[in-house]
Design a protein around this motif. Structure first.
Motif, PDB file in Angstrom:
ATOM      1  N   GLN A  16      50.349  67.481  66.568  1.00 20.95           N
ATOM      2  CA  GLN A  16      49.626  67.670  67.822  1.00 20.95           C
ATOM      3  C   GLN A  16      48.407  68.539  67.521  1.00 20.95           C
ATOM      4  N   LEU A  17      47.222  67.988  67.761  1.00 21.22           N
ATOM      5  CA  LEU A  17      45.972  68.693  67.518  1.00 21.22           C
ATOM      6  C   LEU A  17      45.415  69.175  68.848  1.00 21.22           C
ATOM      7  N   SER A  18      45.302  70.490  68.988  1.00 17.01           N
ATOM      8  CA  SER A  18      44.774  71.100  70.205  1.00 17.01           C
ATOM      9  C   SER A  18      43.422  71.727  69.880  1.00 17.01           C
ATOM     10  N   ILE A  19      42.379  71.285  70.594  1.00 15.04           N
ATOM     11  CA  ILE A  19      41.024  71.772  70.358  1.00 15.04           C
ATOM     12  C   ILE A  19      40.563  72.545  71.585  1.00 15.04           C
ATOM     13  N   THR A  20      40.268  73.823  71.404  1.00 15.67           N
ATOM     14  CA  THR A  20      39.717  74.639  72.483  1.00 15.67           C
ATOM     15  C   THR A  20      38.211  74.708  72.298  1.00 15.67           C
ATOM     16  N   ILE A  21      37.485  74.234  73.289  1.00 11.47           N
ATOM     17  CA  ILE A  21      36.025  74.216  73.256  1.00 11.47           C
ATOM     18  C   ILE A  21      35.540  75.336  74.158  1.00 11.47           C
ATOM     19  N   LEU A  42      35.023  69.634  57.007  1.00  8.47           N
ATOM     20  CA  LEU A  42      36.437  69.273  56.903  1.00  8.47           C
ATOM     21  C   LEU A  42      37.357  70.464  57.144  1.00  8.47           C
ATOM     22  N   ILE A  43      38.382  70.224  57.953  1.00  8.50           N
ATOM     23  CA  ILE A  43      39.423  71.223  58.185  1.00  8.50           C
ATOM     24  C   ILE A  43      40.773  70.562  57.941  1.00  8.50           C
ATOM     25  N   GLU A  44      41.761  71.367  57.670  1.00  6.01           N
ATOM     26  CA  GLU A  44      43.115  70.882  57.406  1.00  6.01           C
ATOM     27  C   GLU A  44      43.920  70.901  58.702  1.00  6.01           C
ATOM     28  N   ILE A  45      44.496  69.752  59.061  1.00  5.78           N
ATOM     29  CA  ILE A  45      45.380  69.641  60.219  1.00  5.78           C
ATOM     30  C   ILE A  45      46.798  69.551  59.671  1.00  5.78           C
ATOM     31  N   SER A  46      47.637  70.497  60.079  1.00  6.14           N
ATOM     32  CA  SER A  46      48.999  70.578  59.541  1.00  6.14           C
ATOM     33  C   SER A  46      50.031  70.337  60.635  1.00  6.14           C
ATOM     34  N   ALA A  47      51.139  69.675  60.265  1.00  2.07           N
ATOM     35  CA  ALA A  47      52.241  69.413  61.186  1.00  2.07           C
ATOM     36  C   ALA A  47      53.045  70.693  61.393  1.00  2.07           C
ATOM     37  N   PRO A  48      53.690  70.877  62.490  1.00  2.66           N
ATOM     38  CA  PRO A  48      53.776  69.965  63.626  1.00  2.66           C
ATOM     39  C   PRO A  48      52.652  70.160  64.654  1.00  2.66           C
ATOM     40  N   LYS A  49      51.981  71.354  64.629  1.00  2.00           N
ATOM     41  CA  LYS A  49      50.901  71.609  65.586  1.00  2.00           C
ATOM     42  C   LYS A  49      49.753  72.318  64.884  1.00  2.00           C
ATOM     43  N   SER A  50      48.544  71.950  65.274  1.00  2.00           N
ATOM     44  CA  SER A  50      47.348  72.626  64.765  1.00  2.00           C
ATOM     45  C   SER A  50      46.416  72.930  65.921  1.00  2.00           C
ATOM     46  N   VAL A  76      39.157  60.251  53.693  1.00  2.00           N
ATOM     47  CA  VAL A  76      39.420  61.303  52.710  1.00  2.00           C
ATOM     48  C   VAL A  76      40.914  61.557  52.557  1.00  2.00           C
ATOM     49  N   ASN A  77      41.712  60.983  53.446  1.00  2.33           N
ATOM     50  CA  ASN A  77      43.163  61.165  53.401  1.00  2.33           C
ATOM     51  C   ASN A  77      43.800  59.999  52.664  1.00  2.33           C
ATOM     52  N   ASP A  78      44.349  60.291  51.488  1.00  5.56           N
ATOM     53  CA  ASP A  78      44.967  59.253  50.660  1.00  5.56           C
ATOM     54  C   ASP A  78      46.310  58.790  51.198  1.00  5.56           C
ATOM     55  N   GLU A  79      47.002  59.678  51.903  1.00  4.19           N
ATOM     56  CA  GLU A  79      48.326  59.358  52.432  1.00  4.19           C
ATOM     57  C   GLU A  79      48.365  59.642  53.920  1.00  4.19           C
ATOM     58  N   VAL A  80      49.256  58.956  54.620  1.00  2.62           N
ATOM     59  CA  VAL A  80      49.450  59.215  56.040  1.00  2.62           C
ATOM     60  C   VAL A  80      50.366  60.429  56.176  1.00  2.62           C
ATOM     61  N   GLY A  81      49.859  61.483  56.830  1.00  2.00           N
ATOM     62  CA  GLY A  81      50.632  62.713  56.994  1.00  2.00           C
ATOM     63  C   GLY A  81      51.593  62.643  58.171  1.00  2.00           C
ATOM     64  N   LEU A  82      52.375  63.687  58.315  1.00  2.00           N
ATOM     65  CA  LEU A  82      53.329  63.788  59.418  1.00  2.00           C
ATOM     66  C   LEU A  82      52.601  63.857  60.755  1.00  2.00           C
ATOM     67  N   ASP A  86      47.680  63.776  70.440  1.00  2.00           N
ATOM     68  CA  ASP A  86      49.055  63.720  69.961  1.00  2.00           C
ATOM     69  C   ASP A  86      49.169  62.721  68.807  1.00  2.00           C
ATOM     70  N   ASN A  87      50.120  62.981  67.930  1.00  5.32           N
ATOM     71  CA  ASN A  87      50.449  62.082  66.818  1.00  5.32           C
ATOM     72  C   ASN A  87      49.295  61.825  65.851  1.00  5.32           C
ATOM     73  N   VAL A  88      48.530  62.874  65.579  1.00 12.11           N
ATOM     74  CA  VAL A  88      47.474  62.791  64.569  1.00 12.11           C
ATOM     75  C   VAL A  88      48.143  62.993  63.212  1.00 12.11           C
ATOM     76  N   PRO A  89      47.984  62.084  62.267  1.00 12.01           N
ATOM     77  CA  PRO A  89      48.575  62.303  60.946  1.00 12.01           C
ATOM     78  C   PRO A  89      47.987  63.563  60.293  1.00 12.01           C
ATOM     79  N   ALA A  90      48.847  64.437  59.805  1.00 14.95           N
ATOM     80  CA  ALA A  90      48.365  65.644  59.118  1.00 14.95           C
ATOM     81  C   ALA A  90      47.403  65.224  58.015  1.00 14.95           C
ATOM     82  N   GLY A  91      46.359  66.004  57.818  1.00 13.16           N
ATOM     83  CA  GLY A  91      45.366  65.672  56.804  1.00 13.16           C
ATOM     84  C   GLY A  91      44.082  66.445  57.033  1.00 13.16           C
TER      85      GLY A  91
END
Length: 171
Positions: A35-40, A147-155, A26-32, A92-97
Motif C-alpha cells: 500500500q503506497l500512501s502519498i501525502t502531498i 527513484l525511491i524504494e517502495i517496500s511491503a507491506p506499507k510505504s 527498472v524492476n526486474d521482479e514483481v515485488g510483494l 493499493d497493491n503496488v508491487p514493492a520496487g
C-alpha cells in the motif's frame, strides 16, 4: 524575437534529450503487494485537479505527456480533487520496487503541466512535486535521482508542491 524563442526551445530540447531513456521497467521482479500512501503538502488552492503519476521506467517519466494523450503511458495514475493544505492519495497493491513519483497541480484541469511563454520560456507555471524533491533548472530532473524504494507491506511518501520558479530561487 521569434529567433530567440526557437533558439531557447532548441536548447531546452537538447538539454532534456541528453538524459538516457528506456521504456523497460527498472524492476526486474514483481515485488510483494504494497500500500503506497502519498501525502502531498503545500496545496495552495482547490482549483482543478491533482495528477499523481507513478513511473517504473525513464521513457514514460521523461515523455511528460498530457494524461489525455493516447500515447501517454504511466505505471500508475490517479486524478484527485485537491484539498488544502494536504492531500493524501493511496494506491493499493503496488508491487514493492523502485519508482519515481510525479505530482502536478493541474489548476486548469487540462490534463497536463502548463508552461510559461514569457519571461522564462518552457518553465512549468503550475505547481508540481517529484519524488526525492528533485528538480533541475532546465528539466524535471533525472529519473535515477527521482527513484525511491517502495517496500511491503506499507510505504509512505511525502511530497511538497511548488512552482518551478520557487524551486529555483529556493522558496
Amino acid at each position: 524575437m521569434f529567433k530567440i524563442l526557437v533558439a531557447t526551445f532548441a536548447g531546452l530540447t537538447l538539454l532534456t534529450g541528453c538524459q538516457s531513456t528506456s521504456y523497460t521497467s527498472v524492476n526486474d521482479e514483481v515485488g510483494l503487494p504494497t500500500q503506497l500512501s502519498i501525502t502531498i503538502s503545500n496545496v495552495r488552492n482547490t482549483d482543478g485537479q491533482l495528477i499523481v503519476l507513478v513511473h517504473d521506467n525513464s521513457g514514460d517519466y521523461h515523455d511528460d505527456l498530457n494524461i489525455h494523450d493516447p500515447n501517454a503511458n504511466f505505471y500508475l495514475k490517479k486524478v484527485v480533487t485537491p484539498s488544502m493544505p494536504n492531500t493524501v492519495v493511496v494506491f493499493d497493491n503496488v508491487p514493492a520496487g523502485r519508482y519515481a513519483i510525479n505530482v502536478i497541480h493541474d489548476e486548469d484541469s487540462d490534463g497536463g503541466l502548463d508552461r510559461m511563454i514569457l519571461p522564462f520560456t518552457g518553465m512549468p507555471s503550475e505547481p508540481y512535486a517529484l519524488s526525492n524533491n528533485i528538480y533541475d533548472h532546465f528539466s524535471k530532473g533525472d529519473f535515477d535521482n527521482a527513484l525511491i524504494e517502495i517496500s511491503a507491506p506499507k510505504s509512505k511518501v511525502d511530497l511538497r508542491l511548488a512552482t518551478h520558479l520557487k524551486k529555483v530561487v529556493g522558496m
